[in-house]
Structures are given as C-alpha cells and as structure tokens.
Design a protein around this motif. Structure first.
Motif, mmCIF file in Angstrom:
data_model
loop_
_atom_site.group_PDB
_atom_site.id
_atom_site.type_symbol
_atom_site.label_atom_id
_atom_site.label_comp_id
_atom_site.label_asym_id
_atom_site.label_seq_id
_atom_site.Cartn_x
_atom_site.Cartn_y
_atom_site.Cartn_z
ATOM 1 N N SER A 93 46.502 31.620 43.199
ATOM 2 C CA SER A 93 46.429 33.081 43.255
ATOM 3 C C SER A 93 46.485 33.699 41.863
ATOM 4 N N ASP A 94 47.336 33.174 41.004
ATOM 5 C CA ASP A 94 47.446 33.683 39.638
ATOM 6 C C ASP A 94 46.159 33.381 38.859
ATOM 7 N N GLY A 148 43.031 35.239 40.430
ATOM 8 C CA GLY A 148 43.176 36.676 40.204
ATOM 9 C C GLY A 148 42.875 37.024 38.755
#
Length: 145
Positions: A118-119, A122
């Motif tokens: 996700s990091d 994103g």
C-alpha cells in the motif's frame, strides 16, 4: 448483525476513498514544466503519507544514490528488470527501488528495499500523477520536510 457490520465497513471504506481523493486533488502543485534543460524541478514528497517509501528514498540518497531523477519513461521496463535482478520477491511486500525505474539513473545498482504494497504503490501513483505533465529528460529533485 453481520449485515450491519458489513454496511459499517462499507461506509468507512467509502469515506477513506473520498478523503484520499480530496487529498490528491488538493495537493500543492509542483513547479510548472521546465523549458530549460538545466533547470531542476523540485518535488516535495509527502513523507507523512508514504513513510516507508520516504524513508527508503532518504536512506538511499544518504548512501550515495542520486537525489535527482531524470525522467526516462522509455527505459523503465529495462531499468526495473536490471534493478530487481537477483532480488527475490518476499510475500506481503513489494520491492521498492531508488532511483525509480522511470529515472535514467535507475537500473543496475539501484537501492532495493522491501516495502508494504500500500505504501509503495500509493507513492508510485502519487509520483506518477505529479510528473505526468513533464517530458522525458526533465530533471526532478526529491525533497523532504
């Protein structure tokens, strides 16, 4: 009871999506595209939103990697292949590379770190959106508060 929990979860997800959209739309703009090849565009990376990726970039720069990314999208696939060669995948993580594959400085010898998907994704999406109007050859310096 399960239906109520499902609806509550759905509402939370929708609110998170709306907040993420609002933040994306309300980010301060990057310096306008450069017409001078020697100019370096400064991009303030949102370390508070993508802390793992920010930490990786900063550590890689401190270890000698370039803080400047010369956009070279056509080389991205080959650079990614070279930088990730010999670095095994790890379940539950992405392999983050600095300099990024879309940078002329990327490729063989890039610094690789395991980052939560996700990091990493994103951050990649955010960078892509910020730099989409810049031509290949534009030099971008990543800045952090």
């Amino acid at each position: 009871m399960k239906k109520q929990k499902f609806i509550s979860t759905l509402i939370i997800i929708l609110l998170l999506v709306l907040v993420a959209y609002w933040f994306e739309e309300n980010n301060p703009p990057v310096t306008p595209p450069s017409t001078d090849d020697s100019e370096i565009v400064q991009l303030e990376f949102p370390a508070d939103r993508y802390p793992e990726t920010a930490e990786h970039i900063q550590e890689a720069i401190e270890s000698g990697e370039s803080a400047v990314c010369t956009i070279s999208r056509e080389d991205a696939e080959e650079n990614r292949k070279e930088s990730l060669s010999g670095v095994p995948t790890k379940k539950g993580y992405d392999r983050d590379e600095w300099p990024m594959a879309m940078c002329a400085e990327g490729g063989s010898g890039a610094d690789i770190e395991y980052i939560t998907p996700s990091d990493n994704r994103g951050a990649g999406s955010w960078v892509g959106n910020q730099l989409e109007d810049y031509a290949d050859g534009t030099r971008v310096e990543f800045m952090f508060k």
